[in-house]
Motif scaffolding. Structure first.
Motif, short mmCIF file in Angstrom:
data_model
loop_
_atom_site.label_atom_id
_atom_site.label_comp_id
_atom_site.label_asym_id
_atom_site.label_seq_id
_atom_site.Cartn_x
_atom_site.Cartn_y
_atom_site.Cartn_z
N UNK A 141 -5.51 3.28 1.73
CA UNK A 141 -5.01 1.95 1.44
C UNK A 141 -4.69 1.18 2.72
N UNK B 231 0.62 -9.31 8.28
CA UNK B 231 0.58 -7.97 7.68
C UNK B 231 -0.68 -7.79 6.84
N UNK C 31 -0.02 0.04 6.62
CA UNK C 31 1.17 0.89 6.67
C UNK C 31 0.92 2.21 5.94
N UNK D 145 3.58 5.25 4.70
CA UNK D 145 5.02 5.54 4.66
C UNK D 145 5.27 7.02 4.42
#
Lengths: 403, 236
Positions: B155, B81, B87, B89
């Protein structure tokens, strides 16, 4: 994760809720500071008593007439009441090997009047030259009782510092006349102040030749104490045994009609009282430290719950279990570390204030500081470990969904 | 890039077994913009968790950059990861009392990127995500939803991952800001060459991707290129 990042993260999360962080830390501050203050007061008292007792003379053994009754301590020794110690006993004991000095003593309280009308009621002790040696007395002004004074039953007196100040205020007492029990004495010397030591100290005392005391003032032929100083500390028990066996034969008794008390006994008794007292105070303080630690754990558990999503996110972007554990453990250790440092400073301040304003001697020892420091760091680790493991064990998927 | 062979996922709760994914197979090539679409309960979230190395499949193989990810330990998954996946969200998941810049730099902290390089990497990610420079030092809870999501996108890409997984990225946004976020993904895909997998239940959102994989009851029912792609022009 690097150490510097760990500290950055910790600083950031601890400053988010400053009031909560501060209150939690306060628990540790109070715990540590009270431990430090209590232990320092206890250790200070112990050191003070030790110094003043050692100041009375070193390696001393006191022979008192009568028997110290078990459990009643040295205060009610029947001293003065029993008449079993005689001057001849002293000559017998003088032959024991290892004796540095032996001082026969006889004390009574008398009213003492100075020519200017000042008067005081204090202990008058009859002693010989050896009295000064045994009790570490230093003559500040004038001279001490000499052997010639004792032989000639002369009416000379040496005043303790307090008595001298009470009777003569600022004027020089040496050469002046005082009346003890209506007998006139000439003051030949004044002792240097030594500070109080227990119930009676050499400051509040008048010393006259033993022969004068026995024959003129009291009219007795017995002694109230024989004090012996031993040359070598290791010989104290030897000397004590020899004295006891010699006196038993001399007095023709099977059980002693006298008591031998060493300075170490007195010191030991007082020390053990103070140690018990210190332990008692420190354990109460320790309980507050424990409560502070539980406060830390409570805060950390709340934090972990509140920051569940954050933990989930950190795991999602690649934080490993040990990164999360390290972060939360660092937070709790940081809390106790900062709290511990503040607590040591506060405890030290309290100890200083106590000795400044309450006049109680305190001593903040290095070992007490290290102990407090170690305890607070341990509390951080112990009470932070469980919340940190809980955070690290969270499932990232569930943590991210947590509402 | 991504290769899934017969991926299955079964949840066991006591004696009850729930099959969430039954034999899912597909490939995603580098530089693709794929939407995985399906109603709730279809298994698309579970699939995303597996693709994102948050969870391991019960059966089948999942190759990411040629590496089998299906049977790794927790810490090895964290490593995957950290280096290969970004990711985004639905609920942004920013650290609320930290600055925009700090939020974007967070993955670099765990990746062990040296301090002096972090700010430059974060700055270029924020610029690529279309975040105005005067907001970089704002706290993230002072931003609007659209801005928060763009910070989250920055990010997700700051570490230059192999794939960016976006889970309902427009779910908490109004349609206008949602459009801007989708446009940001398109721009990053078309200009930056990033591989993006978008998970959504809305056909309208899925239509912004180049390829739509439709999933229902744990199975792929459609997998084809999106002929009528909706292009967002961000300059408007």
């Amino acid at each position: 994760m690097k150490i510097i990042d760990l500290f950055n993260e910790t600083y950031a999360s601890l400053t988010v809720n400053k009031v909560r962080t501060g209150l939690t830390m306060l628990g540790i501050v109070i715990g540590i500071s009270s431990v430090i203050a209590m232990v320092s007061i206890g250790q200070g008292a112990q050191a003070q008593i030790q110094t003043s007792i050692e100041g009375l003379g070193s390696n001393l053994l006191s022979i008192l007439p009568g028997v110290v009754q078990p459990g009643r301590g040295i205060v009610s020794s029947g001293r003065g009441a029993a008449q079993t110690l005689k001057n001849e006993d002293v000559d017998l004991l003088r032959s024991i090997e290892g004796l540095a000095a032996i001082s026969p003593e006889s004390s009574r309280r008398f009213q003492i009047v100075a020519p200017n009308g000042n008067n005081t009621n204090t202990t008058v002790t009859g002693g010989q030259t050896s009295y000064g040696l045994v009790h570490n007395l230093i003559v500040a002004n004038g001279s001490f009782i000499s052997d010639a004074d004792d032989r000639s039953i002369s009416r000379k007196a040496v005043l303790g510092a307090t008595v001298a100040a009470d009777l003569f205020l600022d004027t020089d007492p040496v050469g002046q006349a005082i009346r003890v029990n209506n007998v006139t004495f000439t003051v030949i010397g004044v002792l240097q102040a030594k500070g109080a030591a227990g119930f009676s100290g050499p400051d509040d005392m008048v010393i006259v030749p033993l022969s004068t005391m026995q024959k003129i003032l009291a009219g007795i032929d017995y002694l109230s104490t024989i004090t012996v100083s031993v040359a070598d500390k290791d010989q104290i028990n030897d000397v004590r045994d020899q004295m006891i066996s010699l006196l038993l034969v001399r007095h023709r008794v099977a059980e002693p009609d006298f008591s031998v008390i060493s300075q170490a006994d007195v010191l030991g008794t007082l020390s053990s009282i103070i140690t018990t007292f210190t332990l008692f105070l420190a354990s109460i303080a320790g309980i507050s430290l424990l409560v502070g630690g539980i406060g830390i754990m409570n805060m950390m558990l709340t934090t972990v719950t509140e920051r569940t999503r954050e933990i989930g996110l950190r795991k999602a972007i690649g934080a490993q279990k040990r990164d999360i554990t390290a972060q939360f453990l660092t937070e709790s250790v940081m809390l106790t570390f900062v709290g511990g440092v503040a607590g040591i400073a506060l405890g030290w301040l309290i100890a200083t204030l106590v000795s400044q304003f309450a006049g109680i001697a305190t001593s903040v020892s290095f070992s007490a500081v290290m102990l407090a420091f170690g305890v607070s760091a341990t509390i951080g680790i112990v009470f932070g470990y469980y919340p940190a493991r809980r955070a690290a064990g969270l499932n990232p998927i569930e943590a991210l969904r947590y509402e | 890039m991504i290769s899934c062979e017969n991926i299955t996922k079964v949840y066991t709760n006591g004696d009850v077994e729930t099959v969430v994914l039954k034999s899912v197979s597909f490939q995603v090539k580098a530089g693709e913009f794929v939407a995985i679409m399906g109603p709730s309960g279809s298994g698309k979230s579970t699939l995303m968790h597996i693709l994102g190395a948050l969870d391991s499949p019960t059966g089948g193989t999942y190759l990411l950059d040629g590496k089998d990810v299906s049977k790794l330990t927790d810490d090895q998954l964290a490593e995957i990861r950290r280096t290969k996946i970004g990711f985004v969200f639905q609920s942004f998941n920013l650290l609320s009392r930290s600055s925009v810049l700090r939020n974007v730099m967070l993955p670099l902290v765990y990746a062990g990127v040296p301090h002096d390089r972090r700010e430059a990497l974060a700055a270029s990610a924020l610029t690529a995500a279309g975040m105005p420079k005067d907001r970089w030092h704002h706290l993230s809870n002072q931003l609007s939803g659209g801005q928060m999501q763009r910070v989250a996108i920055a990010r997700s890409m700051v570490n230059n991952p192999s794939i960016v997984l976006a889970d309902e990225p427009t779910g908490n946004l109004d349609s206008k800001t949602g459009e801007i976020v989708l446009g940001t993904f398109q721009k990053l895909n078309q200009q930056g060459g990033h591989t993006i997998i978008l998970i959504t239940h809305e056909p309208y959102v899925a239509e912004h991707a180049d390829r739509i994989i439709q999933i229902q009851d744990g199975e792929i029912v459609h997998d084809k290129a999106n002929s009528k792609r909706r292009q967002v022009n961000l300059s408007v």
